[in-house]
Design a protein around this motif. Sequence first.
Motif, mmCIF file in Angstrom:
data_model
loop_
_atom_site.group_PDB
_atom_site.id
_atom_site.type_symbol
_atom_site.label_atom_id
_atom_site.label_comp_id
_atom_site.label_asym_id
_atom_site.label_seq_id
_atom_site.Cartn_x
_atom_site.Cartn_y
_atom_site.Cartn_z
ATOM 1 N N ARG A 54 0.825 -1.213 0.000
ATOM 2 C CA ARG A 54 0.000 0.000 0.000
ATOM 3 C C ARG A 54 0.859 1.263 0.000
ATOM 4 O O ARG A 54 0.495 2.273 -0.590
ATOM 5 C CB ARG A 54 -0.929 -0.012 1.220
ATOM 6 C CG ARG A 54 -1.841 1.193 1.284
ATOM 7 C CD ARG A 54 -3.122 0.926 2.030
ATOM 8 N NE ARG A 54 -3.939 2.136 2.072
ATOM 9 C CZ ARG A 54 -4.245 2.796 3.179
ATOM 10 N NH1 ARG A 54 -3.834 2.357 4.350
ATOM 11 N NH2 ARG A 54 -4.992 3.887 3.123
ATOM 12 N N PHE A 55 2.017 1.208 0.682
ATOM 13 C CA PHE A 55 2.874 2.396 0.759
ATOM 14 C C PHE A 55 4.280 2.068 0.279
ATOM 15 O O PHE A 55 4.915 1.152 0.795
ATOM 16 C CB PHE A 55 2.941 2.929 2.190
ATOM 17 C CG PHE A 55 1.603 3.344 2.737
ATOM 18 C CD1 PHE A 55 0.940 4.452 2.225
ATOM 19 C CD2 PHE A 55 1.004 2.606 3.744
ATOM 20 C CE1 PHE A 55 -0.307 4.823 2.720
ATOM 21 C CE2 PHE A 55 -0.236 2.977 4.244
ATOM 22 C CZ PHE A 55 -0.897 4.083 3.731
ATOM 23 N N SER A 56 4.754 2.874 -0.673
ATOM 24 C CA SER A 56 6.110 2.657 -1.190
ATOM 25 C C SER A 56 7.121 3.061 -0.118
ATOM 26 O O SER A 56 6.781 3.724 0.868
ATOM 27 C CB SER A 56 6.335 3.501 -2.435
ATOM 28 O OG SER A 56 6.405 4.870 -2.083
ATOM 29 N N ALA A 78 8.981 9.349 4.050
ATOM 30 C CA ALA A 78 8.425 10.703 4.155
ATOM 31 C C ALA A 78 7.466 10.781 5.341
ATOM 32 O O ALA A 78 7.511 11.726 6.134
ATOM 33 C CB ALA A 78 7.707 11.076 2.863
ATOM 34 N N HIS A 79 6.615 9.762 5.473
ATOM 35 C CA HIS A 79 5.643 9.770 6.566
ATOM 36 C C HIS A 79 6.327 9.862 7.922
ATOM 37 O O HIS A 79 5.980 10.674 8.771
ATOM 38 C CB HIS A 79 4.754 8.521 6.504
ATOM 39 C CG HIS A 79 3.821 8.404 7.673
ATOM 40 N ND1 HIS A 79 4.180 7.742 8.827
ATOM 41 C CD2 HIS A 79 2.565 8.876 7.875
ATOM 42 C CE1 HIS A 79 3.172 7.807 9.699
ATOM 43 N NE2 HIS A 79 2.175 8.492 9.155
ATOM 44 N N TRP A 80 7.347 9.024 8.134
ATOM 45 C CA TRP A 80 7.967 8.990 9.466
ATOM 46 C C TRP A 80 8.842 10.204 9.714
ATOM 47 O O TRP A 80 8.931 10.686 10.847
ATOM 48 C CB TRP A 80 8.720 7.672 9.674
ATOM 49 C CG TRP A 80 7.743 6.529 9.792
ATOM 50 C CD1 TRP A 80 7.587 5.497 8.917
ATOM 51 C CD2 TRP A 80 6.757 6.336 10.821
ATOM 52 N NE1 TRP A 80 6.561 4.670 9.340
ATOM 53 C CE2 TRP A 80 6.035 5.159 10.506
ATOM 54 C CE3 TRP A 80 6.398 7.040 11.966
ATOM 55 C CZ2 TRP A 80 4.994 4.670 11.288
ATOM 56 C CZ3 TRP A 80 5.362 6.553 12.749
ATOM 57 C CH2 TRP A 80 4.667 5.389 12.422
ATOM 58 N N LEU A 98 11.793 20.013 4.425
ATOM 59 C CA LEU A 98 12.466 19.249 3.363
ATOM 60 C C LEU A 98 11.713 17.959 3.008
ATOM 61 O O LEU A 98 11.990 17.350 1.983
ATOM 62 C CB LEU A 98 13.903 18.915 3.775
ATOM 63 C CG LEU A 98 14.892 20.095 3.690
ATOM 64 C CD1 LEU A 98 16.274 19.665 4.175
ATOM 65 C CD2 LEU A 98 14.983 20.656 2.265
ATOM 66 N N VAL A 99 10.765 17.555 3.861
ATOM 67 C CA VAL A 99 10.066 16.294 3.600
ATOM 68 C C VAL A 99 9.389 16.265 2.216
ATOM 69 O O VAL A 99 9.590 15.318 1.456
ATOM 70 C CB VAL A 99 9.079 15.939 4.740
ATOM 71 C CG1 VAL A 99 8.194 14.771 4.344
ATOM 72 C CG2 VAL A 99 9.846 15.605 6.017
#
Lengths: 222, 242
Positions: A10-12, A18-20, A63-64
């Motif tokens: 579901r998540f690359s 980026a999420h974390w 920067l994310v």
Amino acid sequence: MYKGERMVLRFSRGQRVAHWALAVSFFVLLFSGLTLMIPSLAPLAKGGVARMIHRVFAVVFMLVPVYYALADRKGLQALITESFRYDRDDLLWLLRMPRYFFGRVKGMPPQGRLNAGEKIHHALIILTFITISLTGLVLWFGKGNLSQNEFLGMVMLHDIAMYIMVILTIGHLYFTFVYGALQGMVTGYVNEKYAALEHAKWLASIKAEKTADGKLPQSKSA
Amino acid sequence: MTKQFGFLMDTSLCVECQACRVACQMQNQLPHNRTLIRFRFQETGSYPAVTNHITRITCMHCQLAPCVKICPTGALVKGENTLTYLAPERCSGCGYCAQICPFKVPQALDNRSYKCMACRELVEEGKEPVCVSTCIANALKFGERAELLKSAEKRVAALQKTFPNAQIYGREQMGGLGMLLILRDDPAVYGLPVAPRAAGELAFWKDSLQPTGFKLVGAALLATGASYAIASRNHRRELSEE
Ligand code: HEM
Ligand code: SF4
Ligand code: SF4
Ligand code: SF4
């Protein structure tokens, strides 16, 4: 919970990093920011330490999206377009949101890769991200040279964006734990049964890809 | 009843020797390039009929002090004597006070604020602040504000014979200043704001926006905390129904 099921991606990797990175920098910014705001936390802010930490992590935070664009440009584009596009099922889903809030997925309209709640969450995060970054930059480089009104306008907008982000994050954590969704953002894979229940349209679309070229590209066995 | 204390500076007597500045630096152990007292000079008229106007840029000890209201750490506080105290060891150096002060007094440098500390220890022992006791020209007085006002009125009446615009500055500004100034001319001549004010958004931010924000966050925590057990039980039940 879902034993012996196949897992779908579901998540690359880019999305997960980026999420974390966003999550960690958000919490550091929040706590360093709060020491600048709540008198009982003031001892932690003395001598400018908290302000230094706040600036360092503000850079990470800003920067994310840059990282995301470099690591997974399509993912970022999809995130932005999906977050601001709502179909009939999404609107129905939002009407029935109270059911979902209390842990009931059955009877909710079928959803794509993001459900309507996640779309609203992302849309608001994008808007508050822009607001908090721009006002933060003005405060960073302009403080001392702003008029009273400019200064107060900037801190108030910075604060409002912060309250909205905190409330969104509380909701986000709530749904993550009610629906046991943490695993998905850690490994990237979600259980096929979970996908069928919560993101039926998305599962159908990746299955359609599979019939086109013969195998399900984004899956592995649990 | 708290008594209002304050300063009175007769700008017509100041000889600009800067003794107060140096005494203050020593009292507060400031580095040589930091000061809590700055000066502003203004010349009016043209040679040879020139008048020099001198005033100090230092905390005016506003009764309604926006710096105290905005300070997020409690480093700025009002004493019982209504002077505005600064406790630098609590200060985060955020510089909000510098942004809100209508007189542009505080300076945010070295991760702290620099502004008059009102010689807190001396004053609370009943002594005079060092800038006052050092002044060789007797331009500075310290005491009960009501009495300072009375003596200022007398002095202004005398000055008005030569300077018709002579006046007291600080009677009403910001709820009444703890630093009263005797001026020979209009405040604008000295670069002083005639009607200093703090933007109304300050009160809105501190009294409405901030409490509302925190309440909404609290409500979100309560709603999710209270529903969590029910919601996760419902979800588990739906999964096992399969
Ligand atoms: C790009 C991102 C950000 C930048 C550049 C930024 C910058 C700043 C600056 C310059 C200040 C003023 C205080 C100081 O001088 O140190 C500030 C205050 C603050 N920031 Fe940020 N910030 C950012 C993001 C965030 C985020 C994500 C949060 C938390 C959700 C946050 C929460 C706060 C809080 C609570 C304050 C205290 C302000 C107040 O008293 O209302 N900031 N920020
Ligand atoms: S003059 Fe400025 S620093 Fe002094 S009390 Fe007034 S607002 Fe505060
Ligand atoms: S710089 Fe210090 S004194 Fe001024 S508002 Fe910030 S914490 Fe308060
Ligand atoms: S009262 Fe004390 S701290 Fe304030 S200017 Fe005078 S000497 Fe300095």
